[in-house]
Design an enzyme around this catalytic site. Structure first.
Site: not given
Length: 270
Positions: A207, A230, A238-239, A265
């Site tokens: 963050y 979001n 945002c993950h 990912e």
């Protein structure tokens, strides 16, 4: 910060940067840097966000578009149409009235992460969320756009192919699709979301990294709030934002989904 509260409370007033800087004995550029580091937004961006908030409130309260623009402090319709539609994601009158006349197509699929619904206007994806069922997701979409014409996706609507591509990414490790988006948010939220879209596949940021990346290093908590607001899962990733100690932090659609998305990912990173 008292000055920031004053700008928000009196967003309809003029706040020349040179005058503000002079009060603190600083040059305009030095004052803007210091203000932005403390508040997370420049004085103008803060004023614009406050005005946009007033505009949204006035529109939802039933004011005409012209009256709402003037009540918010924009001074004229010409000053708002260059910016507000971009943040509202639709025309001002459509937002005020709950999107009457706006056509939104939607579709839902079962994925390995549970039910996923996606919806799009003519501009792009405005909604992509996980939920417990197709019915609950359709209800959530209706709350977001209560007067829009919400239609099930048809074969000739690109949305069906878009959600198939996203499902393939979630379920079969296919590349994340690059789809057009129709986002809505405050000026600060838009800055955060655009930054998130630039985080490469398979990488994460804290963050604090995001706050520094948008030029607002003191706004770590506000970045977390923007991530939580979001409405377009995965496509606005945002993950990919974690706590400074590497812990997952929060996720609107559950930490198990966040953990699974990150694992997928990392496995498919080029």
């Amino acid at each position: 910060m008292g000055l920031a509260r004053a700008i928000v409370a009196r967003a309809d007033e003029s706040w020349p940067l040179a005058d503000l800087a002079a009060e603190f004995g600083l040059s305009p550029s030095a004052f803007q840097r210091r203000f932005t580091s403390l508040v997370g937004l420049s004085p103008k961006a803060l004023q614009d966000a406050a005005r946009l908030g007033r505009l949204k409130s006035a529109l939802k309260a039933g004011s005409t578009v012209t009256d709402a623009i003037l009540e918010a402090g924009f001074g004229s319709t010409s000053r708002v149409y260059g910016e507000a539609p971009r943040d509202l994601g639709m025309t001002l009158s459509a937002y005020r009235d709950g999107a009457p006349g706006e056509t939104i197509h939607w579709a839902a699929r079962q994925t390995r992460l549970g039910w996923l619904a996606m919806a799009a206007t003519a501009r792009g994806v405005c909604f992509a969320q996980f939920g417990d069922s197709a019915d609950s997701l359709r209800a959530e979409l209706g709350r977001e756009f209560p007067k829009a014409a919400i239609l099930a996706s048809e074969a000739d609507v690109p949305l069906d192919a878009w959600i198939d591509a996203l499902e393939a990414h979630l379920s079969r490790s296919a590349p994340a699709p690059d789809l057009p988006l129709d986002l809505r948010g405050t000026a600060f939220q838009m800055r955060v979301w655009r930054f998130l879209q630039g985080i490469p596949l398979g990488e994460t940021r804290s963050y604090a990294d995001v706050a520094a990346g948008i030029g607002a290093p003191k706004a770590t908590r506000a970045v977390g709030t923007a991530c939580g607001a979001n409405r377009v899962a995965v496509l606005v990733p945002c993950h990919r934002v974690l706590r400074g100690d590497g812990a997952l932090g929060g996720y609107r659609w559950g930490l198990e989904r966040k953990r699974a998305l990150l694992a997928t990912e990392r496995a498919t990173r080029p």
